[in-house]
Design a protein around this motif. Sequence first.
Motif, PDB file in Angstrom:
ATOM      1  N   UNK A  47       0.751  -1.452  -0.071  1.00 57.13           N
ATOM      2  CA  UNK A  47      -0.169  -0.309  -0.037  1.00 57.13           C
ATOM      3  C   UNK A  47       0.863   1.249   0.021  1.00 57.13           C
ATOM      4  N   UNK A  48       1.462   1.107   0.082  1.00 57.86           N
ATOM      5  CA  UNK A  48       2.758   2.106   0.887  1.00 57.86           C
ATOM      6  C   UNK A  48       3.439   2.718  -0.289  1.00 57.86           C
ATOM      7  N   UNK A  49       4.030   1.378  -0.804  1.00 55.92           N
ATOM      8  CA  UNK A  49       5.038   1.539  -2.094  1.00 55.92           C
ATOM      9  C   UNK A  49       4.082   2.244  -3.468  1.00 55.92           C
ATOM     10  N   UNK A  50       2.723   1.844  -3.328  1.00 50.24           N
ATOM     11  CA  UNK A  50       1.651   1.753  -4.489  1.00 50.24           C
ATOM     12  C   UNK A  50       1.168   3.505  -4.373  1.00 50.24           C
ATOM     13  N   UNK A  51       1.294   3.562  -3.064  1.00 54.96           N
ATOM     14  CA  UNK A  51       0.295   5.320  -2.911  1.00 54.96           C
ATOM     15  C   UNK A  51       1.412   6.490  -3.064  1.00 54.96           C
ATOM     16  N   UNK A  77      -4.143  -3.024  -8.624  1.00 56.37           N
ATOM     17  CA  UNK A  77      -4.731  -1.513  -8.366  1.00 56.37           C
ATOM     18  C   UNK A  77      -5.525  -0.808  -7.642  1.00 56.37           C
ATOM     19  N   UNK A  78      -5.796   0.121  -7.646  1.00 56.16           N
ATOM     20  CA  UNK A  78      -6.836   0.826  -5.998  1.00 56.16           C
ATOM     21  C   UNK A  78      -7.348  -0.446  -5.975  1.00 56.16           C
ATOM     22  N   UNK A  79      -8.252  -0.681  -6.683  1.00 57.33           N
ATOM     23  CA  UNK A  79      -9.615  -1.941  -5.542  1.00 57.33           C
ATOM     24  C   UNK A  79      -8.159  -3.126  -4.892  1.00 57.33           C
ATOM     25  N   UNK A  80      -6.748  -4.118  -6.029  1.00 54.81           N
ATOM     26  CA  UNK A  80      -6.293  -4.434  -4.995  1.00 54.81           C
ATOM     27  C   UNK A  80      -5.651  -4.498  -3.038  1.00 54.81           C
ATOM     28  N   UNK A  81      -5.068  -2.942  -4.607  1.00 50.99           N
ATOM     29  CA  UNK A  81      -4.920  -2.576  -2.672  1.00 50.99           C
ATOM     30  C   UNK A  81      -5.146  -1.977  -1.721  1.00 50.99           C
ATOM     31  N   UNK A  82      -6.154  -1.602  -1.870  1.00 52.72           N
ATOM     32  CA  UNK A  82      -7.114  -1.694  -0.891  1.00 52.72           C
ATOM     33  C   UNK A  82      -7.844  -2.292  -0.195  1.00 52.72           C
ATOM     34  N   UNK A  83      -8.574  -3.473  -0.680  1.00 47.39           N
ATOM     35  CA  UNK A  83      -9.272  -4.656  -0.228  1.00 47.39           C
ATOM     36  C   UNK A  83      -8.115  -5.763   0.557  1.00 47.39           C
ATOM     37  N   UNK A  84      -6.598  -5.861  -0.039  1.00 48.08           N
ATOM     38  CA  UNK A  84      -5.958  -6.715   0.165  1.00 48.08           C
ATOM     39  C   UNK A  84      -5.583  -5.579   1.948  1.00 48.08           C
ATOM     40  N   UNK A 481      -9.637   5.423   3.417  1.00 49.18           N
ATOM     41  CA  UNK A 481      -9.929   4.685   2.704  1.00 49.18           C
ATOM     42  C   UNK A 481     -10.525   5.371   1.230  1.00 49.18           C
ATOM     43  N   UNK A 482     -10.794   7.006   1.604  1.00 51.50           N
ATOM     44  CA  UNK A 482     -11.356   7.098   0.415  1.00 51.50           C
ATOM     45  C   UNK A 482     -10.045   7.806  -0.603  1.00 51.50           C
ATOM     46  N   UNK A 483      -8.601   7.767  -0.140  1.00 50.39           N
ATOM     47  CA  UNK A 483      -8.221   8.118  -1.535  1.00 50.39           C
ATOM     48  C   UNK A 483      -7.826   7.774  -2.546  1.00 50.39           C
ATOM     49  N   UNK A 484      -7.959   5.789  -1.781  1.00 46.36           N
ATOM     50  CA  UNK A 484      -7.821   4.776  -2.615  1.00 46.36           C
ATOM     51  C   UNK A 484      -9.527   4.432  -3.259  1.00 46.36           C
ATOM     52  N   UNK A 485     -10.369   4.378  -2.930  1.00 47.79           N
ATOM     53  CA  UNK A 485     -11.544   4.703  -3.340  1.00 47.79           C
ATOM     54  C   UNK A 485     -11.910   5.312  -4.455  1.00 47.79           C
ATOM     55  N   UNK A 486     -11.665   6.739  -4.372  1.00 45.87           N
ATOM     56  CA  UNK A 486     -11.951   7.482  -5.743  1.00 45.87           C
ATOM     57  C   UNK A 486     -10.948   6.850  -7.054  1.00 45.87           C
ATOM     58  N   UNK A 487      -9.966   6.311  -6.631  1.00 43.54           N
ATOM     59  CA  UNK A 487      -9.494   5.416  -7.757  1.00 43.54           C
ATOM     60  C   UNK A 487     -10.141   4.714  -8.527  1.00 43.54           C
TER      61      UNK A 487
END
Length: 495
Positions: A47-51, A77-84, A481-487
């Motif tokens: 998550x940190x590296x992706x962001x 991607x945003x969805x797999x990173x967020x839910x993972x 979560x919102x920043x990743x949700x919006x992507x």
Amino acid sequence: MIGLLATLAFTVPLIGGLILFRLDERKADVVMLASFITAMLLQLGVAVIYLLDHEELIHIAYLKSTQFGEVYGIIIDPMSVLIGTVVAVAGFIFMFYGVEYMSERNVGHPGGKGRGLFYAWMTLFEGATLGFIYSSTFLGLLIFFELMGLACWGVVSFYNTPAGRRAGFKAFIIPNVGAMIGFYTAIYIGLTQLHDLSLFSLPKVSPEVKPWLFLALLIAGYTKSAQFPTYSWIPDAMEAPTPASAFLHGAAMVEMGVYLVARVIQFIGPLPVWIFYFMAVMVSLTLLIPILNYPVQKDAKRLLAYSTVAEAGIMFVGLTYAVLGLTGKAPGFDVGLKAAMFQLTTHAFVKGLAFLTAGTFTYSLGTLDLRQISGLRKLLPVNGLAWTVALLGLAGLPPMGIAFSKAELLTNLSLVRVSALAWLPILMVLADSAVFLWVGLKWITRNVFGRPKAVRAPTHPIITASLVTLIVLTLVSAYLAYPLVEEITFYGVIP
């Protein structure tokens, strides 16, 4: 680097789970916690590296074939990173709590020896769920889907009672039938027509076949998420130890049916409008089931199980409107996709809080019968606060995070004016929230503020720490979560 971390995040718990089948007691505690902590740290690293790098989509194909195209790979991607991240963090909290819940100090289910087997199934469950989240091909999705089903059977039937064995068998068979319909269809089309098993090949499916492929995969998602008419396995699965119930309902099994359909919607491209109408009717029927069942539930975990049917249904409401965006009737309507994943994220922590609190009723009072639980405000004040936050949160009241994910469904409502039927799912969501709030307030009044029925009740710092952590996450998860949700958005061709 990020691909290696994501791969290790699900490989480590899979290996740890296999090792745990040979361990018990203290050694099992150490290996289980080490597996969950490692998976969580690896996932947080992803998550940190992706962001920081902020790449939209990273696709790594690990195994390719000339005849079959991509056989196995991962998508970051945003969805797999967020839910993972949700699965890894929630899973660790649930199993940290589980170390004490599975001890001999549990009044209702004294544990001790034998818990290594439970840990083994739960650690495999974690690894399979993370593997499913990152998979980029239908073969990978099928393998991890089946591993989740096997682990679910193991934890639901863990206590080896007649009811537990029946519930475990049911929890394995119903989603497995859906898997055969959905994944076998997708793999057959991938092998015979597309010569590629990747999600990226979905836009290439012929327009005549695409709706039926989507419907087959939708059935797989419905069975996994306990949607109408296959919802009955989830209340029966309450025979599982409570940490497993929290994981199954809050971060794994049920949510992965939603995640599967969301992934397909991201890639599949244009669909006919009748798919939208079909989903609208099905999700409305699903939400009717818990509305009718909330008032008659007396068992804490069964009440929460019907809530899970509803909350997964609310996620499917978002996906129903996302499909509307693929029909050409409401171009680019990706807010439904965002709302579904937002709901999945916030629901994980509030539902985990609800189940772990219900587990403390077993641990401290020896019962899940809500009629026998009273005076938590004086007897177990932290537990009483947790129960209040959980029930109000599931009803959708702010400032709990789930209020914001439900609210996102109500944005851009002008886009659903394709027919009167398009409003039905929203009305059912509001009705579900209203009925659950009424029932929740009734039980809060009785369980928390009633006259205590016991002089004292045992608890433990591990349990208290777990509940406090989940209360905090319930309040802040929406903001995190919102920043990743919006992507999150579509990858396929949008009409």
